[in-house]
Scaffold this motif. Structure first.
Motif, mmCIF file in Angstrom:
data_model
loop_
_atom_site.group_PDB
_atom_site.id
_atom_site.type_symbol
_atom_site.label_atom_id
_atom_site.label_comp_id
_atom_site.label_asym_id
_atom_site.label_seq_id
_atom_site.Cartn_x
_atom_site.Cartn_y
_atom_site.Cartn_z
ATOM 1 N N GLY A 1 9.022 12.066 24.201
ATOM 2 C CA GLY A 1 8.242 11.167 24.670
ATOM 3 C C GLY A 1 7.845 9.992 23.894
ATOM 4 N N VAL A 2 7.675 10.196 22.517
ATOM 5 C CA VAL A 2 7.640 9.081 21.661
ATOM 6 C C VAL A 2 8.712 8.176 21.530
ATOM 7 N N ALA A 3 9.823 8.804 21.594
ATOM 8 C CA ALA A 3 11.241 7.957 21.534
ATOM 9 C C ALA A 3 11.276 7.131 23.008
ATOM 10 N N GLN A 4 11.095 7.642 24.049
ATOM 11 C CA GLN A 4 10.850 6.900 25.228
ATOM 12 C C GLN A 4 9.968 5.808 25.571
ATOM 13 N N ALA A 5 8.620 6.067 24.716
ATOM 14 C CA ALA A 5 7.742 5.040 24.719
ATOM 15 C C ALA A 5 7.881 3.808 23.718
ATOM 16 N N LEU A 6 8.648 4.193 22.584
ATOM 17 C CA LEU A 6 8.888 3.078 21.712
ATOM 18 C C LEU A 6 9.745 2.499 22.063
ATOM 19 N N ALA A 7 10.645 2.942 22.654
ATOM 20 C CA ALA A 7 11.927 2.060 23.365
ATOM 21 C C ALA A 7 11.367 1.062 24.454
ATOM 22 N N ALA A 8 10.546 1.755 25.453
ATOM 23 C CA ALA A 8 10.248 0.863 26.426
ATOM 24 C C ALA A 8 9.280 -0.161 26.204
ATOM 25 N N MET A 9 8.233 0.082 25.031
ATOM 26 C CA MET A 9 7.446 -0.795 24.499
ATOM 27 C C MET A 9 7.866 -1.435 23.138
ATOM 28 N N ARG A 10 8.993 -1.816 22.939
ATOM 29 C CA ARG A 10 9.285 -2.464 21.663
ATOM 30 C C ARG A 10 8.675 -3.941 21.587
ATOM 31 N N ASP A 11 8.441 -4.618 22.605
ATOM 32 C CA ASP A 11 7.460 -5.686 22.548
ATOM 33 C C ASP A 11 6.242 -5.644 22.287
ATOM 34 N N SER A 12 5.658 -4.485 21.626
ATOM 35 C CA SER A 12 4.195 -4.192 21.056
ATOM 36 C C SER A 12 4.511 -3.981 19.688
ATOM 37 N N TRP A 13 5.564 -3.565 18.991
ATOM 38 C CA TRP A 13 5.728 -3.204 17.744
ATOM 39 C C TRP A 13 7.230 -3.936 17.138
ATOM 40 N N SER A 14 7.075 -3.859 15.727
ATOM 41 C CA SER A 14 8.422 -4.297 15.103
ATOM 42 C C SER A 14 8.740 -3.565 13.980
ATOM 43 N N GLY A 15 9.832 -3.363 13.515
ATOM 44 C CA GLY A 15 10.189 -2.632 12.278
ATOM 45 C C GLY A 15 11.331 -1.551 12.610
ATOM 46 N N THR A 16 11.578 -0.481 12.193
ATOM 47 C CA THR A 16 12.648 0.488 12.392
ATOM 48 C C THR A 16 11.994 1.788 12.419
ATOM 49 N N VAL A 17 12.171 2.808 13.502
ATOM 50 C CA VAL A 17 11.757 4.228 13.257
ATOM 51 C C VAL A 17 12.838 4.934 13.443
ATOM 52 N N VAL A 18 12.426 6.169 12.331
ATOM 53 C CA VAL A 18 13.431 7.095 11.989
ATOM 54 C C VAL A 18 12.946 8.210 12.688
ATOM 55 N N LEU A 19 13.480 8.903 13.886
ATOM 56 C CA LEU A 19 12.962 10.001 14.518
ATOM 57 C C LEU A 19 13.898 11.331 14.025
ATOM 58 N N ILE A 20 12.917 12.214 13.588
ATOM 59 C CA ILE A 20 13.718 13.690 12.855
ATOM 60 C C ILE A 20 13.275 14.743 13.894
ATOM 61 N N GLY A 21 14.199 15.375 14.195
ATOM 62 C CA GLY A 21 14.533 16.676 14.769
ATOM 63 C C GLY A 21 14.647 17.692 13.774
ATOM 64 N N GLN A 22 13.765 18.396 13.078
ATOM 65 C CA GLN A 22 13.839 18.973 11.944
ATOM 66 C C GLN A 22 13.953 20.633 12.250
ATOM 67 N N PRO A 23 15.136 21.313 11.631
ATOM 68 C CA PRO A 23 15.222 22.707 11.705
ATOM 69 C C PRO A 23 14.392 23.372 10.723
#
Length: 446
Positions: free
Chosen positions: A151-173
């Motif tokens: 959900g975070v990935a979908q939201a940040l991609a759809a709302m990229r006009d609201s923030w700037s920078g780089t996000v690193v999403l981690i699925g941690q085992p």
């Protein structure tokens, strides 16, 4: 995650924080309205993802299916994805112009236990754990965590006009065995990918749905686990003098080691020592040649952590010596340091999010007691990523009131009955993290 408490208690807010919050409210409220509409659209698919993961849980470092599903969703959202980081870990990177690099992490693994929730989508899965066939259950809510990360990935991609920078999403085992974060770091997480300036994570607990908690400073305890094998000499139960029985030696250790807590540790300092398993023997008339004791230690400060670790080792060696036995074999199994929330991020998160969440946002200062459970997200913090870790309420207030009226405890994380309501958990975790990114929650400049 091995939480045994509810959400951190709320603390009174200072006037200065309230004033700062008010300045940020209009833009963030607009962003929240947009985010809510996006979640309304995407939630049915997120719920289907959660239920699928709940029915198909995987143990630590075995999360092959879970990792593959997460990677597929992140790619679909526009992230550059790398799999098999630290074994089964997933890393998704989205670059969106100039700005900070932000880590956002969710854990993926389940627990070796039988589900008793009665949910229609209960797990019937089984797996191999320490050489044994065992049932598997998402008894700590990591299924909701993977869903919120999508959900975070979908939201940040759809709302990229609201923030700037780089996000690193981690699925941690392998969070449950406190190994996954270190495995990912050892596999070059901070060198193979953009190095985060700061990070966010969230975990469901058994507090009321709708609530989001921030704890400044130390939030979770350190944990250290050991296997201690006492060596003897096997023989016939009728002739103990011809053998060397390791079971009384192990029993002496189990009793004596508790004096490290009661007589050596400062009574005002937190510290817990638990004997989690004793394995020895096969029949009542056979003296075994070894006895294994598994020990877990929890602490908050480095000083108490070292005291308990050295005290357990000293007690084990002393018990063996008193039994005229060889020195025991002490094997360190796994552990992690206390998880410490960056205090300026906690304050900035409170100031930024309070106008949006109101009384649902709870805050505990650094002086408040942390949760006694442990979390290996601390490995990322100790690697130089200042962070803010949210606690998300997962139980309907009506259900909590009903349990209280009946005098029954609320199921905790790691209970076979743990069944948080997925929708408010996923929605609130997404909102807390996405709005923190958009609102510029970050550590104060040094």
């Amino acid at each position: 995650m091995m939480a045994k408490h509810g959400l951190w208690a709320a603390a009174s807010l200072t006037l200065s924080l309230m004033a700062t919050s008010a300045q940020a409210a209009p833009d963030l409220n607009a962003a929240n309205a947009r985010l809510t509409a996006l979640l309304d659209k995407n939630y049915p698919a997120l719920d289907a993802l959660y239920r699928d993961l709940h029915q198909n849980p995987e143990l630590g470092l075995q999360e092959v299916r879970t990792a593959g599903i997460l990677a597929q969703h992140l790619r679909k959202a526009g992230f550059t994805v790398t799999e098999k980081v630290g074994g089964t870990g997933v890393v998704g990177v989205l670059k969106n112009g100039e700005g900070p690099t932000i880590l956002i992490r969710a854990d993926m693994d389940a627990l070796p236990m039988e589900e008793k929730t009665g949910l229609a989508w209960s797990s019937k899965a089984r797996a191999t754990y320490e050489g044994k066939d065992v049932p598997v259950m998402h008894a700590c809510g990591h299924d909701t965590h993977v869903a919120y990360l999508v959900g975070v990935a979908q939201a940040l991609a759809a709302m990229r006009d609201s923030w700037s920078g780089t996000v690193v999403l981690i699925g941690q085992p392998a969070e449950e065995i406190l190994k996954g974060a270190k495995e990912m770091l050892d596999d070059g997480l901070l060198t193979r990918f953009p190095k985060p300036d700061y990070g966010f994570a969230a975990h469901v607990l058994n507090g009321p749905t709708g609530t989001i908690a921030i704890k400044a400073g130390t939030a979770f305890s350190a944990s250290d686990s050991y296997s201690i094998t006492f060596h003897g000499r096997g023989g016939h139960g009728s002739m103990p003098s011809m053998a060397l029985d390791p079971i009384p030696i192990a029993a002496r250790f189990v009793t004596d080691v508790q004096t490290v807590i009661s007589r050596e540790k400062d009574p005002g300092a937190f510290g817990v020592l638990t004997i989690g398993a004793i394995n020895a023997g096969s029949a009542p008339n056979i003296i075994p040649d070894s006895a294994e004791v598994k020990v877990n230690i929890r602490s908050l400060t480095p000083e108490v952590r070292q005291l308990l670790r050295s005290g357990a080792e000293r007690s084990a060696k002393a018990a063996a010596m008193m039994g005229n036995a060889p020195e025991p074999t002490i094997t360190y199994l796994t552990g992690t340091a206390s998880l410490v929330n960056n205090e300026s991020m906690a304050a900035n998160g409170l100031a930024t999010l309070k106008p949006v969440f109101g009384e649902r946002l709870l805050f505990a200062p650094a002086s408040a007691a942390p949760v006694s459970a442990s979390e290996d997200y601390s490995e990322f913090v100790d690697a130089g990523i200042p962070s803010l870790y949210f606690a998300i309420g997962g139980y309907d207030p009506a259900a909590l009131a009903d349990l209280k009226a009946k005098g029954q405890p609320v199921p905790t994380n790691h209970s076979p009955f743990f069944a948080p309501k997925a929708e408010p958990v996923i929605r609130n975790a997404v909102a807390a993290i996405v709005l923190s990114v958009i609102g510029g929650v970050r550590p104060d400049a040094k």
